[in-house]
Motif scaffolding. Structure first.
Motif, PDB file in Angstrom:
ATOM      1  N   LYS A  68       8.691  30.275  39.322  1.00  0.00           N
ATOM      2  CA  LYS A  68       9.111  29.668  37.634  1.00  0.00           C
ATOM      3  C   LYS A  68       8.740  28.279  37.849  1.00  0.00           C
ATOM      4  O   LYS A  68       8.089  27.605  36.792  1.00  0.00           O
ATOM      5  CB  LYS A  68      10.354  29.939  37.237  1.00  0.00           C
ATOM      6  CG  LYS A  68      10.746  31.367  37.118  1.00  0.00           C
ATOM      7  CD  LYS A  68      12.375  31.563  36.534  1.00  0.00           C
ATOM      8  CE  LYS A  68      12.106  31.092  35.087  1.00  0.00           C
ATOM      9  NZ  LYS A  68      13.531  31.760  34.577  1.00  0.00           N
ATOM     10  N   LEU A 102       6.588  33.335  31.558  1.00  0.00           N
ATOM     11  CA  LEU A 102       7.934  34.402  31.417  1.00  0.00           C
ATOM     12  C   LEU A 102       7.995  35.212  32.757  1.00  0.00           C
ATOM     13  O   LEU A 102       6.920  35.468  33.320  1.00  0.00           O
ATOM     14  CB  LEU A 102       7.685  35.102  30.080  1.00  0.00           C
ATOM     15  CG  LEU A 102       7.590  34.587  28.948  1.00  0.00           C
ATOM     16  CD1 LEU A 102       7.747  35.517  27.652  1.00  0.00           C
ATOM     17  CD2 LEU A 102       8.855  33.552  28.640  1.00  0.00           C
ATOM     18  N   LEU A 121       8.857  38.508  34.192  1.00  0.00           N
ATOM     19  CA  LEU A 121       9.090  39.857  34.023  1.00  0.00           C
ATOM     20  C   LEU A 121       9.508  40.623  35.264  1.00  0.00           C
ATOM     21  O   LEU A 121       8.502  40.706  36.176  1.00  0.00           O
ATOM     22  CB  LEU A 121       7.930  40.524  33.261  1.00  0.00           C
ATOM     23  CG  LEU A 121       7.477  39.888  32.137  1.00  0.00           C
ATOM     24  CD1 LEU A 121       6.081  40.354  31.576  1.00  0.00           C
ATOM     25  CD2 LEU A 121       8.317  39.316  31.082  1.00  0.00           C
ATOM     26  N   LYS A 148      17.508  35.820  36.473  1.00  0.00           N
ATOM     27  CA  LYS A 148      16.518  34.580  36.139  1.00  0.00           C
ATOM     28  C   LYS A 148      15.507  35.063  35.044  1.00  0.00           C
ATOM     29  O   LYS A 148      14.669  34.364  34.963  1.00  0.00           O
ATOM     30  CB  LYS A 148      16.180  34.017  37.412  1.00  0.00           C
ATOM     31  CG  LYS A 148      17.302  33.428  38.049  1.00  0.00           C
ATOM     32  CD  LYS A 148      16.575  32.885  39.553  1.00  0.00           C
ATOM     33  CE  LYS A 148      17.780  32.007  40.274  1.00  0.00           C
ATOM     34  NZ  LYS A 148      18.980  32.869  40.490  1.00  0.00           N
ATOM     35  N   ALA A 149      15.336  36.307  35.237  1.00  0.00           N
ATOM     36  CA  ALA A 149      14.341  37.075  34.268  1.00  0.00           C
ATOM     37  C   ALA A 149      14.459  36.737  32.829  1.00  0.00           C
ATOM     38  O   ALA A 149      15.515  36.874  32.286  1.00  0.00           O
ATOM     39  CB  ALA A 149      14.122  38.573  34.795  1.00  0.00           C
ATOM     40  N   ASP A 150      13.191  36.651  32.353  1.00  0.00           N
ATOM     41  CA  ASP A 150      13.307  36.665  30.704  1.00  0.00           C
ATOM     42  C   ASP A 150      13.227  38.283  30.221  1.00  0.00           C
ATOM     43  O   ASP A 150      13.493  38.256  29.106  1.00  0.00           O
ATOM     44  CB  ASP A 150      11.916  35.998  30.169  1.00  0.00           C
ATOM     45  CG  ASP A 150      11.920  34.587  30.780  1.00  0.00           C
ATOM     46  OD1 ASP A 150      12.527  33.852  30.196  1.00  0.00           O
ATOM     47  OD2 ASP A 150      11.027  34.193  31.650  1.00  0.00           O
ATOM     48  N   TYR A 151      12.687  39.094  30.744  1.00  0.00           N
ATOM     49  CA  TYR A 151      12.762  40.402  30.662  1.00  0.00           C
ATOM     50  C   TYR A 151      12.997  41.290  31.906  1.00  0.00           C
ATOM     51  O   TYR A 151      12.338  40.982  32.927  1.00  0.00           O
ATOM     52  CB  TYR A 151      11.327  40.992  29.876  1.00  0.00           C
ATOM     53  CG  TYR A 151      11.223  42.381  29.726  1.00  0.00           C
ATOM     54  CD1 TYR A 151      11.884  43.065  28.543  1.00  0.00           C
ATOM     55  CD2 TYR A 151      10.592  43.124  30.447  1.00  0.00           C
ATOM     56  CE1 TYR A 151      11.817  44.432  28.533  1.00  0.00           C
ATOM     57  CE2 TYR A 151      10.451  44.493  30.325  1.00  0.00           C
ATOM     58  CZ  TYR A 151      11.146  45.027  29.284  1.00  0.00           C
ATOM     59  OH  TYR A 151      10.895  46.512  29.063  1.00  0.00           O
ATOM     60  N   TYR A 189       5.613  44.955  27.466  1.00  0.00           N
ATOM     61  CA  TYR A 189       6.263  43.423  27.135  1.00  0.00           C
ATOM     62  C   TYR A 189       4.954  42.335  27.088  1.00  0.00           C
ATOM     63  O   TYR A 189       4.900  41.715  25.927  1.00  0.00           O
ATOM     64  CB  TYR A 189       7.534  43.294  27.967  1.00  0.00           C
ATOM     65  CG  TYR A 189       7.991  41.715  27.317  1.00  0.00           C
ATOM     66  CD1 TYR A 189       9.178  41.809  26.653  1.00  0.00           C
ATOM     67  CD2 TYR A 189       7.605  40.700  27.645  1.00  0.00           C
ATOM     68  CE1 TYR A 189       9.897  40.750  26.015  1.00  0.00           C
ATOM     69  CE2 TYR A 189       8.304  39.459  27.405  1.00  0.00           C
ATOM     70  CZ  TYR A 189       9.494  39.638  26.440  1.00  0.00           C
ATOM     71  OH  TYR A 189       9.991  38.432  26.275  1.00  0.00           O
ATOM     72  N   SER A 215       3.490  40.380  23.805  1.00  0.00           N
ATOM     73  CA  SER A 215       4.233  39.327  23.768  1.00  0.00           C
ATOM     74  C   SER A 215       3.363  37.987  23.157  1.00  0.00           C
ATOM     75  O   SER A 215       1.980  38.485  23.352  1.00  0.00           O
ATOM     76  CB  SER A 215       4.718  38.549  25.013  1.00  0.00           C
ATOM     77  OG  SER A 215       5.043  37.418  24.994  1.00  0.00           O
ATOM     78  N   PHE A 235       2.577  34.888  32.468  1.00  0.00           N
ATOM     79  CA  PHE A 235       3.623  35.812  32.994  1.00  0.00           C
ATOM     80  C   PHE A 235       3.889  36.050  34.571  1.00  0.00           C
ATOM     81  O   PHE A 235       2.419  35.712  35.087  1.00  0.00           O
ATOM     82  CB  PHE A 235       3.477  37.252  32.204  1.00  0.00           C
ATOM     83  CG  PHE A 235       3.278  37.273  31.013  1.00  0.00           C
ATOM     84  CD1 PHE A 235       4.506  37.456  30.145  1.00  0.00           C
ATOM     85  CD2 PHE A 235       2.027  37.199  30.439  1.00  0.00           C
ATOM     86  CE1 PHE A 235       4.421  37.440  28.956  1.00  0.00           C
ATOM     87  CE2 PHE A 235       2.057  37.339  28.903  1.00  0.00           C
ATOM     88  CZ  PHE A 235       3.092  37.419  28.247  1.00  0.00           C
TER      89      PHE A 235
END
Length: 302
Positions: free
Chosen positions: A187, A194, A196, A208-211, A221, A225, A230
Motif C-alpha cells: 500500500k 485499492l 483487494l 487492511k483491505a478495501d475489499y 469489483y 470500480s 489495484f
C-alpha cells in the motif's frame, strides 16, 4: 506449433469430440482463451451441472475435477494434468475429521470445497469462498465446525456473531504466508491503489483491505470500480487476467509468493494431449464416495 495454432487445434478437437473445457481462474490466460467456462470453484461447480457435452476436461486441481464428476455422474471427466493437487485439500484426512467430530459433538461440519471427495462424505455441507457466508447463515445449527481453512472460517464467523465456530488449523499455504507487513508495504508503494484480497489470507491482511472476496468477486469489483489502480491479494494469475480485461487500469501483485504451482503445472499442451487421449487422467470414484460427497456438494448448490 505456435500458441495460436495450438489453441485453434484445441478448439477444433473439443467441438469434434463434444467435450467442454472448464478452467479455473488461476490458470494461465492462454488456457482461459480456449475454455468453455471459466471462474472460481463455485462458478465451475454450477456450470458443470449445466453442460450438455458428453465429457469435460478440468484445467484446475484434482478436487475440482472430482466435484465435476460427482455432479455429472453419467459424463466422463478428465483432469488435464494428474499432478495438479491442492495442499489445502490434503491437509485433513477422514480419520482426523472423525476425531474432530468426536471432540465437537452436535456441530454441523462445514467443508470448504478445497477438500478431498473422501473427506466430503463425512461433512454436512460444502462451501466456497463466494458462498460460505450465505450457507453458514442459512444453516439451522448455530454450532459450526469449519474445515480446513481457519482464515476463511474466521472471516465468516466475524459476520455471524450469533453462531459458534470452531476451526481446523489448516489453510492455503500461498495465501496463509502473506503478512500484514507485506500488505502495508504494498500500500505504501502504490498509495493510490485499492487493496483487494481473498478471505484465505490471514486476518491481519484482510483487515487492511478495501475489499475482501472470492476470486470472482475480486475481479468483478476491480472491473466495475471507478478506481484506476489495484493491489491484488490472491493468486497472481488474476493480475494478468485483469490487465487483459481492464487495459486502462493498473494492477499490482500483493506478493510474488502468491503463485500456486499446482495450478501452474497444467499447460496448453496438456489440454491438447488430453483431448487426443494421450495424457490426462479420467476421474473415477467409488459409489460410496459418489453418494456421500454428492450429498454434501448438492447441499451447497441447493
Amino acid at each position: 506449433m505456435t500458441v495460436a495454432e495450438l489453441q485453434a487445434e484445441i478448439i477444433r478437437l473439443k467441438k469434434e469430440k463434444n467435450i467442454c473445457i472448464l478452467a479455473h481462474a488461476y490458470q494461465g490466460h492462454e488456457i482461459l482463451e480456449v475454455a468453455d467456462y471459466t471462474g472460481d470453484s463455485y462458478g465451475l461447480s454450477v456450470e458443470a451441472t449445466k453442460s450438455h457435452c458428453s465429457g469435460m476436461i478440468m484445467c484446475g486441481v484434482r478436487f475440482m475435477a472430482e466435484t465435476c464428476k460427482i455432479l455429472n455422474p453419467d459424463k466422463r471427466v478428465w483432469l488435464a494434468n494428474p499432478a495438479a493437487g491442492c495442499p489445502m485439500a490434503e491437509q485433513l484426512d477422514v480419520q482426523g475429521l472423525r476425531q474432530l467430530k468426536k471432540k465437537y459433538p452436535g456441530y454441523a461440519v462445514v467443508a470448504y470445497i478445497n477438500t478431498t471427495s473422501e473427506l466430503k462424505t463425512e461433512c454436512d455441507v460444502c462451501v466456497t469462498s463466494a458462498s460460505a457466508l450465505e450457507i453458514c447463515r442459512k444453516l439451522d445449527n448455530d454450532k459450526i465446525l469449519f474445515i480446513p481453512d481457519p482464515n476463511l472460517g474466521h472471516f465468516v464467523a466475524e459476520q455471524l456473531p450469533e453462531k459458534t465456530f470452531v476451526f481446523y488449523d489448516g489453510g492455503c499455504p500461498r495465501h496463509k504466508m502473506i503478512t500484514g507487513q507485506e500488505a502495508e508495504k504494498a500500500k505504501a508503494a502504490h498509495s493510490n491503489a485499492l487493496l483487494l484480497v481473498h478471505p484465505e489470507c490471514c486476518p491481519e491482511v484482510t483487515q487492511k483491505a478495501d475489499y475482501v472476496g472470492s476470486t470472482t468477486g475480486i475481479m468483478a469489483y476491480a472491473e466495475k470500480s471507478d478506481a484506476e489502480e489495484f493491489i491484488i491479494g490472491t493468486e497472481n494469475s488474476i493480475v494478468e487476467h485483469l490487465q487483459f480485461s481492464c487495459p486502462d487500469k493498473k494492477f499490482y501483485p500483493l506478493s510474488v509468493s502468491l503463485t500456486c504451482m499446482d495450478m501452474k503445472v497444467t499447460t496448453l499442451m496438456d489440454v491438447y494431449n488430453c483431448l487426443r487421449g494421450t495424457a490426462g487422467e479420467e476421474i473415477e470414484l467409488s459409489p460410496e464416495v459418489m453418494e456421500g460427497a454428492g450429498r454434501c456438494i448438492r447441499k451447497m448448490v441447493e
